[in-house]
Design a protein around this motif. Structure first.
Motif, short mmCIF file in Angstrom:
data_model
loop_
_atom_site.label_atom_id
_atom_site.label_comp_id
_atom_site.label_asym_id
_atom_site.label_seq_id
_atom_site.Cartn_x
_atom_site.Cartn_y
_atom_site.Cartn_z
N VAL A 1 56.93 -48.98 -23.00
CA VAL A 1 56.93 -48.19 -21.76
C VAL A 1 58.15 -47.29 -21.72
CG1 VAL A 1 57.02 -48.32 -19.24
CG2 VAL A 1 55.59 -49.94 -20.52
N TRP A 2 59.31 -47.80 -22.13
CA TRP A 2 60.54 -47.00 -22.11
C TRP A 2 60.43 -45.82 -23.07
CZ3 TRP A 2 64.49 -46.12 -25.79
CH2 TRP A 2 65.65 -45.54 -25.29
N ALA B 1 58.20 -43.22 -21.57
CA ALA B 1 58.83 -42.51 -20.45
C ALA B 1 59.93 -41.57 -20.90
CB ALA B 1 59.38 -43.51 -19.44
N THR B 2 60.62 -41.90 -21.98
CA THR B 2 61.79 -41.11 -22.40
C THR B 2 61.52 -40.17 -23.56
OG1 THR B 2 62.53 -42.91 -23.84
CG2 THR B 2 63.38 -42.89 -21.57
N ARG C 1 54.40 -39.91 -25.80
CA ARG C 1 53.33 -40.75 -26.31
C ARG C 1 53.46 -41.01 -27.81
NH1 ARG C 1 47.53 -38.46 -25.07
NH2 ARG C 1 48.41 -38.74 -22.97
N PHE D 1 65.24 -45.34 -12.21
CA PHE D 1 63.98 -45.02 -12.87
C PHE D 1 63.94 -43.60 -13.42
CE2 PHE D 1 62.89 -48.65 -10.20
CZ PHE D 1 62.22 -49.45 -11.11
N PRO E 1 64.49 -40.88 -16.39
CA PRO E 1 64.36 -41.02 -17.85
C PRO E 1 65.69 -41.21 -18.57
CG PRO E 1 62.92 -39.29 -17.05
CD PRO E 1 63.77 -39.68 -15.89
#
Length: 477
Positions: free
Chosen positions: A195-196, A199-200, A203, A280, A282
């Motif tokens: 997930v991290w 988000a950063t 994909r 939360f 990035p």
């Protein structure tokens, strides 16, 4: 404006406070190690490591073998194995206590020293001392599969946030999936990394890391599970824990443990809500630990409310704490009035928490508490093949070279509706059973005592309560 003299005096006080905090933390760790042998849980959880070195199956099938209390992955038993090279059960438990402290402290220390932060060395040291004294007491006091899983998870996140080379990412993936080989509920650590990265970095980065996790996970599984009996592994890791009932009074359990739940759940949630935009984001240095807390919460909270579950099941707080303290330190460093007081405030907080922990002790230990092991070794010599320590399998494993049933394992089988047959029960007991030895005043499930004949006599022998009868027990026809 502060006078130069007062500023100099305050700066000169920081090293004194920091030294006092370090001494207090050192004393607290000494207490944890000295008290480590008292808990019967450390004996029953270290027994699989000795069984591993002796080639004995610590994942026994349903209908054969000495029943253990081990329902977790094999990796902790492998990592604790050096401890059982000791010559005695007492020495093995003390060595395991030292290894347990080392695993915890290395993970905490590495995170505090290397996690991205603007804090100085003395400020990081302060954060580390504060983390140790806040750390859940059970992690230092008991052997738990969760302890190894958390240590690996902390290192996994540290390697990931500092990754600069492709092999760093592979190492981060390996360390993220390794906790699953410790405890089944540790899946959330790898999920948090994915997930991290999504988000950063997007994909593609998350997809590549998923592949790394799959490859390293399969490789690790082949290494640690490959030599084991898969039928026994599935029965002990899936069938038995999967059939354990839920806690009969979940609300009561939450109320009983409300102070710890306040620290481990309510405080992190409050901080996440108050500083949600910063946490939360990035580029937040607390995002990955926060995701680790969130992703591990559902499975570990479910384990908490299972029969036998307790605070050790909640892994997220420990994965979050060291980075959270650094993050709070960075926030304070941005304010000049607070920046000069980080070390002093952190050291004072460490001393206050340490004092509160010491206050709960009946006496400060000056040496490891192993006298009961010395007495047990004497009993084992006097009654070879006749005495059963239902909660201390290491004693006869060292004295006789044999593994007998652990009562907790028998009770878990009963709760999971996989109770042993009478023949299997007696096959895992001393061949001429005439004495059952239980820690004096200790808790038990009553399974062992249910085997006593009517003419049983009970007497105390120092730290032990002995239940004995004239003739050896025999299996019912």
């Amino acid at each position: 404006m502060n006078a130069p003299g007062s500023q100099s005096a305050r700066n000169g006080l920081d090293p004194v406070l920091l030294m006092a905090a370090a001494i207090a933390v050192g004393a607290w760790l000494w207490v944890c190690w000295c008290l480590f042998p008292i808990s019967v849980w450390n004996d029953v959880r270290l027994a699989p490591s000795l069984a591993l070195l002796r080639g004995v199956n610590f994942y026994p099938p349903q209908d054969a073998g000495a029943v253990t209390t081990w329902m977790y992955g094999p990796l902790p038993a492998i990592l604790w194995a050096p401890a059982v090279l000791a010559r005695t059960a007492a020495g093995a438990v003390l060595a395991a206590g030292a290894l347990n402290l080392i695993f915890n402290l290395v993970a905490i220390g590495a995170t505090v020293a290397l996690w991205p932060s603007q804090l100085t060395r003395s400020q990081r040291l302060t954060a580390g001392l504060l983390a140790v004294v806040i750390w859940p007491f059970a992690s230092f006091q008991y052997l738990q599969a969760d302890n190894v899983a958390i240590a690996l998870g902390l290192l996994a996140n540290l390697v990931l946030v500092r990754a600069r080379q492709p092999w760093h990412l592979w190492l981060a993936a390996l360390l993220a999936v390794a906790p699953i080989a410790c405890k089944q509920t540790s899946l959330g650590m790898g999920v948090a990394q994915l997930v991290w990265l999504f988000a950063t970095q997007g994909r593609t980065a998350a997809g590549r890391h998923t592949l790394r996790c799959v490859v390293t996970g399969l490789t690790l599984a082949a290494v640690v599970f490959g030599p084991l009996d898969w039928h026994g592994v599935l029965f002990n890791m899936v069938t038995v824990p999967g059939n354990l009932p839920w806690a009969p009074n979940p609300v009561g359990r939450a109320v009983d443990m409300s102070p710890e739940l306040l620290v481990q759940i309510v405080i992190p949630v409050a901080l996440m809500l108050l500083a949600r935009r910063r946490i939360f984001a990035p580029d937040s240095r607390l995002l990955l630990p926060t995701l680790a807390w969130l992703c591990t919460l559902p499975p570990t909270l479910a384990a908490f409310f299972k029969f036998g579950g307790t605070l050790n099941s909640l892994q997220g707080f420990s994965l979050w704490l060291p980075a959270a303290l650094l993050w709070l330190g960075d926030a304070a460093a941005g304010r000049p009035a607070l920046a000069r007081r980080i070390v002093a405030l952190g050291a004072v907080a460490t001393l206050v928490i340490a004092a509160a922990r010491f206050q709960r002790l009946s006496a400060f230990p000056t040496a490891p508490a192993t006298r009961h092991y010395d007495q047990a070794a004497q009993l084992a010599r006097e009654f070879p093949g006749q005495i059963w320590f239902p909660w201390n399998p290491l004693i006869t494993a060292y004295s006789e070279g044999k593994f007998y049933h652990a009562e907790d394992g028998l009770y878990m089988r009963f709760l999971a509706q996989r109770a042993l047959t009478p023949a299997h029960t007696f096959a895992g007991l001393p061949p001429r059973l005439q004495v059952i030895a239980l820690p004096r005043g200790g808790t038990h499930w009553g399974v062992a005592l249910a085997l006593r004949p009517a003419n049983t006599q009970t007497q105390d022998f120092a730290y032990w309560t002995l239940h004995s009868w004239p003739e050896p027990l025999t299996a019912p026809k």
